[in-house]
Design an enzyme around this catalytic site. Structure first.
Site, PDB file in Angstrom:
ATOM      1  N   GLY A 239       5.147   2.929  -3.113  1.00 40.12           N
ATOM      2  CA  GLY A 239       3.823   2.871  -2.504  1.00 40.12           C
ATOM      3  C   GLY A 239       2.744   2.136  -3.278  1.00 40.12           C
ATOM      4  N   GLU A 273      10.357   4.861  -6.680  1.00 35.36           N
ATOM      5  CA  GLU A 273      10.957   4.010  -5.639  1.00 35.36           C
ATOM      6  C   GLU A 273      10.055   2.832  -5.264  1.00 35.36           C
ATOM      7  OE1 GLU A 273      11.512   6.648  -2.334  1.00 35.36           O
ATOM      8  OE2 GLU A 273      12.862   7.990  -3.416  1.00 35.36           O
ATOM      9  N   GLY A 275       8.893  -0.789  -4.104  1.00 36.53           N
ATOM     10  CA  GLY A 275       9.481  -1.925  -3.394  1.00 36.53           C
ATOM     11  C   GLY A 275       8.531  -3.098  -3.470  1.00 36.53           C
ATOM     12  N   ARG A 276       7.419  -2.966  -2.752  1.00 39.62           N
ATOM     13  CA  ARG A 276       6.431  -4.027  -2.658  1.00 39.62           C
ATOM     14  C   ARG A 276       5.950  -4.513  -4.030  1.00 39.62           C
ATOM     15  NH1 ARG A 276       2.829  -4.387   1.650  1.00 39.62           N
ATOM     16  NH2 ARG A 276       3.287  -2.226   2.148  1.00 39.62           N
ATOM     17  N   ARG A 312       3.908  -9.306   9.091  1.00 43.94           N
ATOM     18  CA  ARG A 312       2.846  -8.436   8.569  1.00 43.94           C
ATOM     19  C   ARG A 312       1.459  -8.721   9.143  1.00 43.94           C
ATOM     20  NH1 ARG A 312       1.338  -7.599   4.006  1.00 43.94           N
ATOM     21  NH2 ARG A 312       1.396  -5.345   4.163  1.00 43.94           N
ATOM     22  N   TYR A 316       0.151  -5.510  11.045  1.00 42.73           N
ATOM     23  CA  TYR A 316      -0.787  -4.635  10.320  1.00 42.73           C
ATOM     24  C   TYR A 316      -2.125  -5.312  10.081  1.00 42.73           C
ATOM     25  CZ  TYR A 316       3.934  -3.183   8.861  1.00 42.73           C
ATOM     26  OH  TYR A 316       5.257  -2.847   8.826  1.00 42.73           O
ATOM     27  N   CYS A 343       4.945 -17.549  21.423  1.00 40.19           N
ATOM     28  CA  CYS A 343       4.063 -17.358  22.570  1.00 40.19           C
ATOM     29  C   CYS A 343       3.486 -15.955  22.607  1.00 40.19           C
ATOM     30  CB  CYS A 343       4.832 -17.676  23.847  1.00 40.19           C
ATOM     31  SG  CYS A 343       5.367 -19.376  23.831  1.00 40.19           S
TER      32      CYS A 343
HETATM   33  N1  LLP Z   1      10.417   5.034  -0.651  1.00 36.93           N
HETATM   34  C1  LLP Z   1      10.382   5.365   0.668  1.00 36.93           C
HETATM   35  C2  LLP Z   1      10.986   6.628   1.095  1.00 36.93           C
HETATM   36  C3  LLP Z   1       9.773   4.500   1.580  1.00 36.93           C
HETATM   37  O1  LLP Z   1       9.730   4.825   2.882  1.00 36.93           O
HETATM   38  C4  LLP Z   1       9.198   3.284   1.125  1.00 36.93           C
HETATM   39  C5  LLP Z   1       8.562   2.349   2.061  1.00 36.93           C
HETATM   40  C6  LLP Z   1       9.283   2.975  -0.247  1.00 36.93           C
HETATM   41  C7  LLP Z   1       9.885   3.890  -1.107  1.00 36.93           C
HETATM   42  C8  LLP Z   1       8.747   1.703  -0.840  1.00 36.93           C
HETATM   43  O2  LLP Z   1       7.382   1.583  -0.666  1.00 36.93           O
HETATM   44  P1  LLP Z   1       6.602   0.369  -1.371  1.00 36.93           P
HETATM   45  O3  LLP Z   1       6.667   0.571  -2.871  1.00 36.93           O
HETATM   46  O4  LLP Z   1       7.252  -0.876  -0.959  1.00 36.93           O
HETATM   47  O5  LLP Z   1       5.222   0.490  -0.833  1.00 36.93           O
HETATM   48  N2  LLP Z   1       6.565  -2.853   6.338  1.00 36.93           N
HETATM   49  C9  LLP Z   1       5.368  -2.316   5.728  1.00 36.93           C
HETATM   50  C10 LLP Z   1       5.700  -1.353   4.613  1.00 36.93           C
HETATM   51  C11 LLP Z   1       6.585  -0.200   5.059  1.00 36.93           C
HETATM   52  C12 LLP Z   1       6.948   0.714   3.931  1.00 36.93           C
HETATM   53  C13 LLP Z   1       7.986   1.694   4.337  1.00 36.93           C
HETATM   54  N3  LLP Z   1       8.442   2.570   3.305  1.00 36.93           N
HETATM   55  C14 LLP Z   1       4.498  -3.464   5.232  1.00 36.93           C
HETATM   56  O6  LLP Z   1       4.885  -4.627   5.400  1.00 36.93           O
HETATM   57  O7  LLP Z   1       3.398  -3.237   4.730  1.00 36.93           O
END
Ligand code: LLP
Length: 423
Positions: A239, A273, A275-276, A312, A316, A343
């Site tokens: 997150g 965890e 990701g981003r 995105r 969003y 389109c």
């Molecule tokens: N762990 C769980 C259980 C999650 O559901 C997620 C993301 C993460 C970790 C990783 O979160 P991060 O560190 O990436 O924020 N498609 C959306 C983001 C969806 C995130 C879903 N879950 C976007 O493009 O902003």
């Protein structure tokens, strides 16, 4: 480090000019920097060095094999949400023993495969899931390691589509029923409860929601301890946000320091965890301007990338910086919406941006390494784009552009139709 730097008015990915990448691989394409991915992963690793920790990169953010392989080589763990993601991790050389499996709707076949590979734990999100897992593990003659994902009911103050920690959300076990489920889980014969965790949302730019959730879980853990339930780890989810525009998110170091301060003196291992925050700034979407279109109301830059390639902004209302790859050739600046050929009026990558450009120029849509390619689709029968990984002075194709034949592969006409190809 910004892996995308400008030299003599040309934008580079590490040591390779983006103009060269466009020439070699065509546009649109995603371009990633290996060094940037590694640097961000290491920043998390160092931030949590003071504690026993495991970084489980959230595969959903960018699941391309080359990306997973780079992280596997660093010794990363992985957070998965489907069997597809597990198979990718395995193929990329990741160790299933460092995999955590999140998600509210795990199917039996997915649980079975995950049990067979010996993942580190299931992040269980409901009583029903716990029961199904217990039964399945029993049939397989195995024990299932489980961490309960608790919904702490905190507001992550992010876009509503990516907030997951409020009690109206489908995610996690409401914190108010968590103790009852923990108590029940001590009677499940084939499950070992090893931890507890939360994930409250994505693109969070403030420490407070994380710390609020953490404190609520630590309180729960104390109560559980007093009931004789001892846990090995706490999973604080992902997150951590990025600066896409004018946000000021904490750095991984600041994030780690505040989390560790809160956990001071507790014996738990920490699972993270992200990701981003690992992949986001490490990638961009390279696109070419097809046309400049001027109307009485607005000016449009029409590019060859679209909302199907990067969802995105349309999904969003997300901001991505959009910059010319070569600068200094044109002086006049104009205000444009940057749009694609799809389109849909929502097919807009950027709104009201000042740019000095002409048709044929290349643009880079920055910070597209996370939730970029992996969310792309074939909408409007557009083949998915190529992905290129830059490593120092070298660019490598890590996913070829889909062909028109790929687009239609796997489709069949009804047998009675003329020109049917299904005989
Ligand atoms: N762990 C769980 C259980 C999650 O559901 C997620 C993301 C993460 C970790 C990783 O979160 P991060 O560190 O990436 O924020 N498609 C959306 C983001 C969806 C995130 C879903 N879950 C976007 O493009 O902003």
């Amino acid at each position: 480090m910004d892996p995308f730097n400008t030299r003599d008015g040309h934008l580079y990915a590490e040591g390779v000019a983006l103009t060269e990448i466009a020439e070699r691989y065509g546009t649109p394409c995603y371009v990633y920097s290996r060094a940037a991915i590694e640097e961000q992963w290491r920043a998390f690793d160092e931030a949590f060095a003071g504690a026993h920790h495991l970084i489980c990169y959230a595969v959903k953010a960018n699941s391309t094999l080359a990306v997973l392989n780079i992280l596997a080589q660093l010794g990363s763990g992985f957070d998965i949400v489907s069997i597809g993601e597990l198979e990718r991790v395995v193929k990329a050389g990741g160790d299933p023993a460092n995999v955590v499996f999140s998600g509210v709707g795990k199917r039996t076949d997915e649980m079975q495969r995950a049990l067979e590979t010996g993942i580190r734990c299931f992040n269980v999100e409901s009583r029903e899931e716990l029961q199904r897992l217990d039964q399945l593990a029993g049939h397989m003659g195995l024990r299932a390691p489980v961490s309960l994902r608790v919904n702490p009911d905190v507001d992550a103050k992010t876009h509503p589509h990516i907030a997951t920690g409020l009690n109206e959300s489908k995610f996690g076990i409401p914190i108010t029923s968590a103790r009852a489920i923990f108590a029940e889980s001590s009677t499940t014969a084939n499950v070992d409860i090893v931890g507890v965790g939360f994930h409250i949302g994505s693109q969070i730019t403030d420490m407070e929601p994380f710390l609020d959730a953490l404190r609520r879980l630590l309180k729960l853990m104390e109560e559980l301890e007093s009931e004789g339930i001892t846990l090995k780890h706490i999973d604080i989810g992902g997150g951590l946000g990025l600066r896409y525009h004018d946000e000021h998110p904490p750095t991984p170091a600041e994030y780690g320091a505040s989390v560790l301060a809160e956990l001071e003196g507790r014996p738990y291992a920490i699972v993270i965890e992200p990701g981003r925050a690992i992949a986001g700034h490490a990638g961009l979407l390279l696109t070419k301007i097809e046309y400049l279109k001027h109307t009485a109301q607005k000016n449009f830059v029409i590019v060859d990338a679209a909302m199907n390639d990067l969802a995105r902004p349309a999904m969003y209302d997300a901001w991505h910086d959009i910059v010319p790859v070569v600068t200094g050739r044109i002086r006049s600046r104009e205000r444009y919406d940057i749009v694609g050929p799809v389109c849909e009026s929502a097919d807009r990558l950027g709104k009201e941006r000042e740019l000095s450009v002409r048709a044929g120029d290349l643009l880079a849509v920055r910070s597209a390494g996370a939730y970029g390619f992996c969310m792309s689709s074939n909408y409007n029968s557009r083949p998915r784009v190529a992905e290129v990984m830059v490593d120092g002075e070298n660019a490598h194709l890590v996913r070829r552009r889909e062909s028109l034949a790929d687009l239609m592969a796997g489709e069949y006409l009804l047998p009675s139709y003329p020109n049917g190809t299904c005989a």
